[in-house]
Design an enzyme around this catalytic site. Sequence first.
Site, short mmCIF file in Angstrom:
data_model
loop_
_atom_site.label_atom_id
_atom_site.label_comp_id
_atom_site.label_asym_id
_atom_site.label_seq_id
_atom_site.Cartn_x
_atom_site.Cartn_y
_atom_site.Cartn_z
N ASP A 183 83.71 -31.18 45.28
CA ASP A 183 83.46 -31.56 46.53
C ASP A 183 83.02 -30.49 47.52
OD1 ASP A 183 85.66 -30.17 46.45
OD2 ASP A 183 87.09 -31.57 47.58
N GLU A 237 94.29 -18.89 40.99
CA GLU A 237 92.99 -18.01 41.15
C GLU A 237 93.76 -16.60 40.85
OE1 GLU A 237 92.41 -21.05 44.37
OE2 GLU A 237 94.01 -20.02 43.60
#
Length: 372
Positions: free
Chosen positions: A198, A279
């Site tokens: 997205d 991350e």
Amino acid sequence: MEVLYFCNAKIKAFKKFNRNSRCTIFDTRMRSINLFKKIFVMAILLCTFLSLLFWSDLGILNFTSLAVKTIPVKNKLCYVSMNDERIQMNNKTDLKMIYYITPTYPRPEQIPELTRLSHTLMHVPRIHWVIADDQPTCSEVVKNVLRKSGIPFTHIASPKPFHYRSNNFPRGVANRRAALDWIRHNVREGILYFGDDDNTIDLELFEEMRLTKKVSMFPVGLIGGYGVSSPIIKDGKVAGFFDSWPGSRTFPVDMAGFAVNIEYLTSTASMPYIAGHEEDKFLVSLGLKIEDIEPLADNCTKILVWHTRTVKFKKPTLKIKLDKITGETYKNFADLIKETSKLGMATIDSTSGTKPLITYDRKTYESLTDIL
């Protein structure tokens, strides 16, 4: 008197016998109940023991530490295409290959999202699209999007571990881990980038990330409480981070905010199942130091990627009897309904759900035969 005495004696004897009989019956019942209790407890213990053995075989329990584990997930390599079938694309260059990793999962928005992203990637030379889909089987509709794009691709079925199925966190980790595993075994050089299905990305960023020597970073828009997540640059070097959720992270950045040179992808590189720290832990596992980070996007002054999100669509169930709209007369409409179901945008059920109406000349009808 003798008769009366005899009768009283008989009555006493009968009462004593009756009382003894009741005691005997009661004792028998109690013994039966106690035996049943023992058998029941033994059955429970046996079932528990067998369950523990079964779970141990699956990897849920480790008897050495009694720690809960996740069931090992078997990823499935669905299809790999190294051919670039984009006629308009000139790939005869010395540009580094970009491996664009996209985690995805089945939902009504999945195919529209992937289709939109594919039309961005179709303009990028020297790119290999790695899609890791959160389901146990290979999706034909996902493969169709990949094939239509003409982009070299790898399609992996990478279901989330059973332990995390009860909630939706951490998202995309199993998919990214599967993609990383494929890259480790099949790629020696190039640029690694995590791009969600997205996200919106400017083509300029692809050209910049090809210059990555170790790890490059850049701003990501539409993220968190600050509207942007980015490194802060001083004298051409990263001096800190601007992110609305520090979270005690060494590198508080978004997944779309960095690229990695695959030659720098060490054997220790990993991504944990820790929501919000995927991350950071991945970058830490690379052995990355803040002074090693290469700022892009004009020293992190431009936003070239956005964490856009599509509004969730509630998948409807339509009460349609497809066998009633077969034949040439209704073939087009029947094919449309089948395609809608195939792409996951609606469930078609012959017995339950919303009964759809047909509109013609400002009037509504329950049956196609009323207007066709």
